[in-house]
Write an enzyme that holds these catalytic residues in place. Structure first.
Site, short mmCIF file in Angstrom:
data_model
loop_
_atom_site.label_atom_id
_atom_site.label_comp_id
_atom_site.label_asym_id
_atom_site.label_seq_id
_atom_site.Cartn_x
_atom_site.Cartn_y
_atom_site.Cartn_z
N ARG A 49 0.81 -1.23 0.00
CA ARG A 49 0.00 0.00 0.00
C ARG A 49 0.84 1.27 0.00
NH1 ARG A 49 -2.85 -0.80 5.86
NH2 ARG A 49 -0.96 -1.25 7.00
N ASP A 92 -4.90 -1.49 -1.07
CA ASP A 92 -5.24 -1.77 0.32
C ASP A 92 -5.95 -3.12 0.29
OD1 ASP A 92 -6.41 -2.10 2.74
OD2 ASP A 92 -7.12 -0.04 2.94
N ASP A 176 6.41 -23.56 7.10
CA ASP A 176 7.26 -23.60 8.29
C ASP A 176 8.66 -23.63 7.71
OD1 ASP A 176 9.07 -24.64 10.26
OD2 ASP A 176 7.32 -25.11 11.46
N HIS A 177 9.38 -22.53 7.79
CA HIS A 177 10.59 -22.46 6.96
C HIS A 177 11.64 -23.48 7.37
CE1 HIS A 177 12.33 -19.75 10.07
NE2 HIS A 177 13.48 -20.10 9.58
N LYS A 181 14.74 -26.16 5.10
CA LYS A 181 16.20 -26.23 5.30
C LYS A 181 16.68 -27.59 4.80
CE LYS A 181 16.25 -23.23 9.36
NZ LYS A 181 17.16 -22.12 9.21
N GLU A 215 19.54 -19.39 19.50
CA GLU A 215 19.81 -18.19 18.70
C GLU A 215 20.63 -17.22 19.54
OE1 GLU A 215 16.49 -16.68 16.20
OE2 GLU A 215 15.32 -17.83 17.63
N HIS A 239 8.48 -24.82 14.57
CA HIS A 239 9.75 -25.41 14.12
C HIS A 239 10.20 -26.61 14.96
CE1 HIS A 239 9.66 -21.80 11.88
NE2 HIS A 239 10.24 -21.01 12.75
N LYS A 339 16.37 -17.19 22.81
CA LYS A 339 17.06 -16.03 22.23
C LYS A 339 18.21 -15.65 23.17
CE LYS A 339 13.44 -15.19 19.39
NZ LYS A 339 13.31 -16.20 18.34
N LYS A 344 24.49 -19.26 17.70
CA LYS A 344 23.39 -19.77 16.86
C LYS A 344 23.73 -21.22 16.56
CE LYS A 344 20.67 -18.87 12.71
NZ LYS A 344 19.38 -18.82 13.36
N1 LIG Z 1 9.81 -11.15 8.97
C1 LIG Z 1 10.15 -12.40 9.24
O1 LIG Z 1 11.33 -12.78 9.38
C2 LIG Z 1 9.10 -13.44 9.39
C3 LIG Z 1 7.77 -13.15 9.13
N2 LIG Z 1 6.83 -14.13 9.21
C4 LIG Z 1 5.43 -13.87 8.91
O2 LIG Z 1 5.34 -13.28 7.62
C5 LIG Z 1 4.29 -12.36 7.56
C6 LIG Z 1 4.84 -11.00 7.14
O3 LIG Z 1 5.78 -10.59 8.11
P1 LIG Z 1 6.68 -9.30 7.93
O4 LIG Z 1 7.14 -9.19 6.53
O5 LIG Z 1 7.68 -9.36 9.00
O6 LIG Z 1 5.63 -8.16 8.26
P2 LIG Z 1 5.67 -6.66 7.77
O7 LIG Z 1 4.74 -5.90 8.64
O8 LIG Z 1 7.06 -6.17 7.62
O9 LIG Z 1 5.03 -6.76 6.31
C7 LIG Z 1 3.67 -6.89 6.08
C8 LIG Z 1 3.32 -6.00 4.94
O10 LIG Z 1 1.91 -6.10 4.72
C9 LIG Z 1 1.44 -4.78 4.48
N3 LIG Z 1 0.04 -4.63 4.84
C10 LIG Z 1 -0.55 -4.92 6.02
N4 LIG Z 1 -1.86 -4.63 5.96
C11 LIG Z 1 -2.09 -4.15 4.71
C12 LIG Z 1 -3.24 -3.71 4.03
N5 LIG Z 1 -4.46 -3.67 4.60
N6 LIG Z 1 -3.12 -3.30 2.75
C13 LIG Z 1 -1.91 -3.29 2.15
N7 LIG Z 1 -0.78 -3.71 2.74
C14 LIG Z 1 -0.87 -4.14 4.01
C15 LIG Z 1 2.29 -3.90 5.37
O11 LIG Z 1 2.25 -2.60 4.86
P3 LIG Z 1 2.61 -1.33 5.80
O12 LIG Z 1 4.09 -1.42 5.95
O13 LIG Z 1 2.13 -0.21 5.02
O14 LIG Z 1 1.87 -1.55 7.09
C16 LIG Z 1 3.65 -4.56 5.24
O15 LIG Z 1 4.40 -4.06 4.17
C17 LIG Z 1 3.66 -12.34 8.95
O16 LIG Z 1 2.61 -13.27 8.97
C18 LIG Z 1 4.78 -12.84 9.84
O17 LIG Z 1 4.30 -13.44 11.00
C19 LIG Z 1 7.17 -15.43 9.54
C20 LIG Z 1 8.46 -15.76 9.82
C21 LIG Z 1 9.53 -14.79 9.78
O1 LIG Z 2 10.32 -18.24 12.59
C1 LIG Z 2 11.24 -17.76 13.22
O2 LIG Z 2 12.48 -18.24 13.03
C2 LIG Z 2 13.62 -17.46 13.37
C3 LIG Z 2 14.80 -18.44 13.40
O3 LIG Z 2 14.98 -18.97 12.12
P1 LIG Z 2 16.43 -19.43 11.62
O4 LIG Z 2 16.18 -19.93 10.25
O5 LIG Z 2 17.31 -18.20 11.68
O6 LIG Z 2 16.89 -20.48 12.57
C4 LIG Z 2 13.45 -16.76 14.70
O7 LIG Z 2 14.52 -15.86 14.91
C5 LIG Z 2 12.16 -15.98 14.68
O8 LIG Z 2 11.97 -15.40 15.97
C6 LIG Z 2 10.99 -16.86 14.35
O9 LIG Z 2 9.84 -16.07 14.14
#
Ligand SMILES: NC(=O)C1=CN([C@@H]2O[C@H](COP(=O)(O)OP(=O)(O)OC[C@H]3O[C@@H](n4cnc5c(N)ncnc54)[C@H](OP(=O)(O)O)[C@@H]3O)[C@@H](O)[C@H]2O)C=CC1
Ligand SMILES: O=C1O[C@H](COP(=O)(O)O)[C@@H](O)[C@H](O)[C@H]1O
Length: 491
Positions: A49, A92, A176-177, A181, A215, A239, A339, A344
């Site tokens: 957005r 949005d 589940d990443h 691996k 970690e 995990h 953590k 790690k």
């Molecule tokens: N980051 C990570 O390492 C990990 C993330 N996840 C999962 O991945 C998913 C994404 O995480 P992450 O990337 O960290 O989250 P972020 O908040 O960084 O990214 C989510 C994105 O979705 C956008 N967004 C949310 N609501 C709307 C909307 N209504 N319309 C348009 N855009 C929207 C946000 O935009 P805006 O910035 O404008 O709010 C943002 O860019 C989550 O479910 C998280 O739990 C899982 C494992 C690891």
């Molecule tokens: O999903 C998650 O995993 C990371 C750890 O992943 P790794 O691949 O670096 O071992 C963790 O740091 C994070 O809190 C959790 O949301």
């Protein structure tokens, strides 16, 4: 190398400017491009957005790729070619009116459609419904969703129901990443391709199993999310329980997704409940205080940016899991994750039982257990600790324990270990669900974890403190010592 083995696909990436997409997904897609695995004609629609043009987004992604991809693997030519596949759409996600643009973007309707929701889970249902209402998807569309699926069993059911109203289970790819691996997949090869181990894999031969996922990082910048989750929801529910399932499951009939998932579910169903009276002996919950990380001072959990000073959220969990079935009766699985631990390190140690009759030096009896050490990260590989005779005329039949060692980077030199998301995206493109989590797995895992969380809540006991840079609260050592064992330390 397999080239262009997939049919061309249209990948719609919701949340394309978020952390996950920029740090993991685009670099993984770039690596697929570099490896020649993105079919000609495959395209990516980045959806977010932020007001921006496709040119702006390509420029931003180029910089992010340069930052997140290793220098030795970054090729500007490949990056530019890859970015030609990317278009940007401002949307949005809650606005159904905007979804028409998704349909218009698809100029080759025969391309496989993959929808990746890299968004907060609260958006999954909204996106699914809007996609359906505007005929943007059909029964062939593959949908990828991120963890966490909910906060507990009940909320996970709501999310799964919302997704289920629009998509069949065979369209859903729950990430589940850890399953992506390479070394985690290797557990399947290790167990079921080597009869040597397959025939020893039960309570007759194994005394106990340890799973450690440590970690060294803290919560940097993710306090808001993490404090709602805690280590049990963030790591154990998904995990760690997946690792446990892969270690403990019965041999699947074949490598199909449902054969493997059926076996994992049986393990989850057989997990012994941890009731309130067992908590003291079976579960340790910790929270880090100020200490050190890589030799530098670091703040405690409650002093991190945005911290709520009164939080009782755990950053460390150690527990003893038991599986009530024929194969594992009496074999504890000691699990710990946290953590701000000293390093790690993810590893699994299988402790085999000693030979039935011991004939060597009684002082060395403690050595007489073979161990299989599976190093998931870093330094991926495995070592089987076996006993040999100590060399030398003066040593008699003294024993010595040494490793049969397989370090992947040395044995299979020069082969790059792909990041988990590369593997997972590649499997989605092939339509293969075996590395993704089925609804019942998610729900059985929540059922087990929810009870532990409820026990914590009811007891009102705060987490035990541990200094950053240590292996968690001393109670975690006491938990395993009470059983006459210790956490494995490589000597
Ligand atoms: N980051 C990570 O390492 C990990 C993330 N996840 C999962 O991945 C998913 C994404 O995480 P992450 O990337 O960290 O989250 P972020 O908040 O960084 O990214 C989510 C994105 O979705 C956008 N967004 C949310 N609501 C709307 C909307 N209504 N319309 C348009 N855009 C929207 C946000 O935009 P805006 O910035 O404008 O709010 C943002 O860019 C989550 O479910 C998280 O739990 C899982 C494992 C690891
Ligand atoms: O999903 C998650 O995993 C990371 C750890 O992943 P790794 O691949 O670096 O071992 C963790 O740091 C994070 O809190 C959790 O949301």
């Amino acid at each position: 190398m397999v080239k262009n083995a997939n049919a061309p696909c249209d990948l719609m990436l919701f949340g394309a400017l978020g952390d996950l997409a920029q740090r993991k997904l685009f670099p993984a897609l770039y690596q697929l491009e570099r490896a020649g695995l993105l079919a000609q004609g495959s395209r990516i629609l980045a959806i977010a957005r932020t007001k921006a043009t496709t040119a702006d987004v390509r420029e931003q992604l180029f910089e992010k790729l340069r930052y997140h991809v290793k220098d030795s693997e970054f090729d500007a030519g490949v990056a530019n070619a890859f970015l030609q596949r990317v278009d940007y759409l401002l949307l949005d996600f809650t606005d159904p009116e905007g979804y028409g643009a998704l349909r218009e973007w698809r100029d080759e309707p025969n391309n496989e459609l993959i929808v990746y929701m890299a968004t907060p889970p609260s958006m999954y249902g909204v996106i699914a419904r809007n996609m359906k209402a505007t005929s943007c998807c059909n029964e062939k569309t593959r949908v990828v969703v991120e963890k966490p699926i909910g906060h507990d069993l009940e909320s996970s059911r709501v999310i799964n129901d919302e997704l289920g109203e629009v998509y069949h289970e065979n369209q859903l790819f729950r990430i589940d990443h850890y399953l992506g691996k390479e070394t985690v997949q290797n557990l399947i090869a290790l167990r079921f391709a080597n009869n040597l181990f397959a025939s020893q894999w039960d309570q007759n031969h194994i005394s106990h199993v340890e799973i450690t996922v440590a970690e060294s990082v803290g919560i940097e910048g993710r306090w808001g999310y993490f404090d709602q989750a805690g280590q049990i929801r963030d790591m154990i529910q998904n995990h760690l329980l997946q690792l446990l399932c892969l270690m403990a499951m019965d041999p699947p009939a074949d490598l199909s997704a449902d054969s493997i998932r059926d076996e994992k579910v049986k393990v989850l169903k057989a997990l012994k409940r941890i009731t309130p009276d067992m908590m003291d002996r079976y579960v340790v919950r910790g929270q880090y205080t100020a200490g050190t990380s890589n030799g530098k001072p670091v703040p405690g959990y409650l002093e991190e940016e945005d911290a709520n000073k009164g939080s009782a959220t755990e950053t460390f969990v150690a527990l003893k899991a038991e599986i009530d079935n024929w194969r594992w009766s009496g074999v504890p699985f000691y699990i710990r994750t946290g953590k701000r631990l000293p390093e790690k390190l993810s590893q699994i140690i299988i402790h085999f039982k000693p030979a039935p009759h011991y004939i060597f030096d009684p002082d060395q009896k403690h050595l007489a257990n073979n161990k299989l050490i599976i190093r998931l990260q870093p330094d991926e590989g495995m070592a089987l600790k076996i006993l040999t005779k100590d060399q030398g005329l003066d040593k008699g039949m003294r024993l010595r324990q040494g490793p049969l060692e397989l370090t992947f980077s040395e044995t299979f030199e020069a082969e790059r270990i792909p990041d988990a998301y590369e593997r997972l995206l590649w499997e989605v493109m092939k339509g293969n669900q075996y590395l993704f989590v089925r609804r019942d797995e998610v729900e059985y895992a929540w059922r087990w974890v929810d009870e532990i969380i409820a026990n914590w809540r009811d007891s009102g006991e705060p987490p035990k403190r541990y200094a950053a840079g240590t292996w968690g609260p001393v109670a975690s050592i006491a938990m395993i010592t009470r059983d006459g064992r210790s956490w494995y330390e490589d000597a």
